[in-house]
Design an enzyme around this catalytic site. Sequence first.
Site, PDB file in Angstrom:
ATOM      1  N   GLU A 150       7.223  -3.469  17.790  1.00 24.57           N
ATOM      2  CA  GLU A 150       8.520  -3.592  18.434  1.00 24.57           C
ATOM      3  C   GLU A 150       9.529  -2.730  17.687  1.00 24.57           C
ATOM      4  O   GLU A 150       9.339  -2.412  16.523  1.00 24.57           O
ATOM      5  CB  GLU A 150       8.984  -5.053  18.433  1.00 24.57           C
ATOM      6  CG  GLU A 150       8.063  -5.999  19.192  1.00 24.57           C
ATOM      7  CD  GLU A 150       8.573  -7.428  19.138  1.00 24.57           C
ATOM      8  OE1 GLU A 150       9.672  -7.617  18.572  1.00 24.57           O
ATOM      9  OE2 GLU A 150       7.897  -8.322  19.658  1.00 24.57           O
ATOM     10  N   ASP A 176      31.687  67.188 -20.485  1.00 23.79           N
ATOM     11  CA  ASP A 176      32.922  67.715 -19.892  1.00 23.79           C
ATOM     12  C   ASP A 176      33.809  66.575 -19.379  1.00 23.79           C
ATOM     13  O   ASP A 176      33.911  66.325 -18.169  1.00 23.79           O
ATOM     14  CB  ASP A 176      32.556  68.678 -18.757  1.00 23.79           C
ATOM     15  CG  ASP A 176      33.741  69.477 -18.260  1.00 23.79           C
ATOM     16  OD1 ASP A 176      34.768  69.499 -18.953  1.00 23.79           O
ATOM     17  OD2 ASP A 176      33.620  70.078 -17.172  1.00 23.79           O
ATOM     18  N   GLU A 217      15.986  -5.384   9.509  1.00 23.10           N
ATOM     19  CA  GLU A 217      14.634  -5.937   9.589  1.00 23.10           C
ATOM     20  C   GLU A 217      13.683  -5.161   8.682  1.00 23.10           C
ATOM     21  O   GLU A 217      12.824  -5.744   8.019  1.00 23.10           O
ATOM     22  CB  GLU A 217      14.149  -5.908  11.039  1.00 23.10           C
ATOM     23  CG  GLU A 217      14.864  -6.927  11.925  1.00 23.10           C
ATOM     24  CD  GLU A 217      14.541  -6.759  13.393  1.00 23.10           C
ATOM     25  OE1 GLU A 217      14.518  -7.767  14.115  1.00 23.10           O
ATOM     26  OE2 GLU A 217      14.315  -5.607  13.812  1.00 23.10           O
ATOM     27  N   ASP A 235      13.534  14.522   3.247  1.00 22.95           N
ATOM     28  CA  ASP A 235      13.772  14.259   4.660  1.00 22.95           C
ATOM     29  C   ASP A 235      15.125  13.585   4.865  1.00 22.95           C
ATOM     30  O   ASP A 235      15.619  12.861   4.005  1.00 22.95           O
ATOM     31  CB  ASP A 235      12.657  13.369   5.212  1.00 22.95           C
ATOM     32  CG  ASP A 235      12.781  13.170   6.707  1.00 22.95           C
ATOM     33  OD1 ASP A 235      13.013  14.167   7.411  1.00 22.95           O
ATOM     34  OD2 ASP A 235      12.664  12.017   7.171  1.00 22.95           O
ATOM     35  N   SER A 259      38.200  70.772 -10.245  1.00 24.74           N
ATOM     36  CA  SER A 259      37.669  70.319 -11.536  1.00 24.74           C
ATOM     37  C   SER A 259      38.501  69.178 -12.110  1.00 24.74           C
ATOM     38  O   SER A 259      39.731  69.176 -12.019  1.00 24.74           O
ATOM     39  CB  SER A 259      37.665  71.472 -12.538  1.00 24.74           C
ATOM     40  OG  SER A 259      36.666  72.393 -12.231  1.00 24.74           O
ATOM     41  N   GLU A 310       6.288   5.445   0.880  1.00 28.50           N
ATOM     42  CA  GLU A 310       6.395   4.636  -0.324  1.00 28.50           C
ATOM     43  C   GLU A 310       5.574   3.363  -0.126  1.00 28.50           C
ATOM     44  O   GLU A 310       4.652   3.313   0.678  1.00 28.50           O
ATOM     45  CB  GLU A 310       7.867   4.336  -0.640  1.00 28.50           C
ATOM     46  CG  GLU A 310       8.692   5.556  -0.980  1.00 28.50           C
ATOM     47  CD  GLU A 310       8.304   6.164  -2.296  1.00 28.50           C
ATOM     48  OE1 GLU A 310       7.664   5.474  -3.105  1.00 28.50           O
ATOM     49  OE2 GLU A 310       8.617   7.345  -2.499  1.00 28.50           O
ATOM     50  N   GLU A 316      57.638  64.872  -2.084  1.00 31.64           N
ATOM     51  CA  GLU A 316      57.341  63.635  -1.363  1.00 31.64           C
ATOM     52  C   GLU A 316      57.876  62.448  -2.149  1.00 31.64           C
ATOM     53  O   GLU A 316      57.815  62.428  -3.385  1.00 31.64           O
ATOM     54  CB  GLU A 316      55.829  63.493  -1.163  1.00 31.64           C
ATOM     55  CG  GLU A 316      55.240  64.596  -0.293  1.00 31.64           C
ATOM     56  CD  GLU A 316      53.718  64.635  -0.341  1.00 31.64           C
ATOM     57  OE1 GLU A 316      53.105  64.582   0.736  1.00 31.64           O
ATOM     58  OE2 GLU A 316      53.160  64.727  -1.447  1.00 31.64           O
ATOM     59  N   HIS A 347      37.135  70.787 -19.837  1.00 31.94           N
ATOM     60  CA  HIS A 347      37.366  72.234 -19.736  1.00 31.94           C
ATOM     61  C   HIS A 347      38.708  72.563 -19.078  1.00 31.94           C
ATOM     62  O   HIS A 347      39.138  73.723 -19.077  1.00 31.94           O
ATOM     63  CB  HIS A 347      36.201  72.923 -19.005  1.00 31.94           C
ATOM     64  CG  HIS A 347      36.257  72.841 -17.520  1.00 31.94           C
ATOM     65  ND1 HIS A 347      35.529  71.927 -16.796  1.00 31.94           N
ATOM     66  CD2 HIS A 347      36.953  73.577 -16.604  1.00 31.94           C
ATOM     67  CE1 HIS A 347      35.759  72.094 -15.508  1.00 31.94           C
ATOM     68  NE2 HIS A 347      36.623  73.094 -15.366  1.00 31.94           N
ATOM     69  N   TYR A 403       0.841  -1.195   0.000  1.00 34.44           N
ATOM     70  CA  TYR A 403       0.000   0.000   0.000  1.00 34.44           C
ATOM     71  C   TYR A 403       0.877   1.245   0.000  1.00 34.44           C
ATOM     72  O   TYR A 403       1.819   1.355   0.775  1.00 34.44           O
ATOM     73  CB  TYR A 403      -0.895  -0.015   1.244  1.00 34.44           C
ATOM     74  CG  TYR A 403      -1.634   1.271   1.484  1.00 34.44           C
ATOM     75  CD1 TYR A 403      -2.687   1.661   0.638  1.00 34.44           C
ATOM     76  CD2 TYR A 403      -1.289   2.096   2.546  1.00 34.44           C
ATOM     77  CE1 TYR A 403      -3.359   2.843   0.860  1.00 34.44           C
ATOM     78  CE2 TYR A 403      -1.953   3.276   2.769  1.00 34.44           C
ATOM     79  CZ  TYR A 403      -2.991   3.638   1.920  1.00 34.44           C
ATOM     80  OH  TYR A 403      -3.648   4.810   2.147  1.00 34.44           O
ATOM     81  N   ASN A 404       0.568   2.180  -0.878  1.00 34.68           N
ATOM     82  CA  ASN A 404       1.325   3.441  -0.950  1.00 34.68           C
ATOM     83  C   ASN A 404       0.607   4.489  -0.112  1.00 34.68           C
ATOM     84  O   ASN A 404      -0.444   4.988  -0.485  1.00 34.68           O
ATOM     85  CB  ASN A 404       1.425   3.899  -2.406  1.00 34.68           C
ATOM     86  CG  ASN A 404       2.344   5.092  -2.543  1.00 34.68           C
ATOM     87  OD1 ASN A 404       2.714   5.702  -1.556  1.00 34.68           O
ATOM     88  ND2 ASN A 404       2.700   5.407  -3.769  1.00 34.68           N
TER      89      ASN A 404
END
EC number: 3.4.21.22
Length: 462
Positions: free
Chosen positions: A67, A316, A73, A110, A412, A53, A289, A268, A47-48
């Site tokens: 049991e 620009d 088993e 699962d 700029s 399953e 530097e 510019h 039986y399903n």
Amino acid sequence: MWCLNMIMAESPGLVTICLLGYLLSAECTVFLDRENATKILHRPKRYNSGKLEEFVRGNLERECKEEKCSFEEAREVFENTEKTTEFWKQYVDGDQCESNPCLNGGMCKDDINSYECWCQAGFEGTNCELDATCSIKNGRCKQFCKRDTDNKVVCSCTDGYRLAEDQKSCEPAVPFPCGRVSVSHISKKLTRAETIFSNTNYENSSEAEIIWDNVTQSNQSFDEFSRVVGGEDAERGQFPWQVLLHGEIAAFCGGSIVNEKWVVTAAHCIKPGVKITVVAGEHNTEKPEPTEQKRNVIRAIPYHSYNASINKYSHDIALLELDEPLELNSYVTPICIADRDYTNIFLKFGYGYVSGWGKVFNRGRSASILQYLKVPLVDRATCLRSTKFSIYSHMFCAGYHEGGKDSCQGDSGGPHVTEVEGTSFLTGIISWGEECAMKGKYGIYTKVSRYVNWIKEKTKLT
């Protein structure tokens, strides 16, 4: 009976023979016919239940319900390892999928003390809770996101970077990648902006070529607009893509390193016949530097639509070719340039950073130490209302309504950058503005997203 009495009297052994003959003549069939035998050996169909399953309910009840049974088993009942394993996962600790934990159409499988979600295309996460399409949080990609033919997210990185193991983050692939601050003494508190990928459809996000004019303006000739007021001193190496443009007499504009041979600036800033020297690795203009590198400009290329006689600040943007390649290091590093769509996306994060050695207050002295300022993007409607001059679609406004903070003369050509997960991208070029840091006035910037293809085409290294 007479015969039996006579036999018993004459020969007791014959009694045994007579009894044996009687028994053999009786109907005592040992084997059943085929039909009856089949009834006894018949096994009921399994039986399903929809959860366990197929199984033999009677045997399963006897073996594992009444049991405690072992896996072997249970295996004898199912006679199939795969089905036994599926039953065993539920038998040991219950069905973890019973609460339907998988979201967005995900299928739950699962397991013992756990479960696994098999997600539909476009979703991911433990429970398929994350929309992995590029339209949501950039697909969790740290830089660029695209969809493949299966509608799955594919992350990618700008030049000089590669995908990390998580296939989302980007890590340097070269010693001095673009847009990265690599000077060790600069603390994390100087990280300049947060990445905010909103739930926006970033695909095909390029804007229409629309001109947003308030007034038809033939020539905005206002040198005082040549645009950090209210900024902070930058640390050495904090903006390693920033360069200073020197004329024959003094410094006059800024720019950004595209690669070892090219710098991008404002159109510019280019004056016919004026010799330009680019200084990279500059920090304090009042003293020499060791981090400085000076290169002569051998070619200046304004954008092909730029025409100063019509409008000095429309389109620009210009490129400067250097006579010798720069040596990249922690103080001389290119800025990153994304594609058109992503440059526009980064601009819309809302905040960028501008830097330069321009005037520290309106009509005041120029800064000797590199200055930087965080500026918010201003919506176009507010920008248009703030000025009588034309604001085209290849421009944007940034700054503070209350005034007091702005880019100014001498800045700029310098960069407007947006930081994305620790990597800075060029999003604007400092262009012009009305005075500096005035209340109700904003800085106007060239929108780099409109020019990235041109920049990349012209600055290819051979």
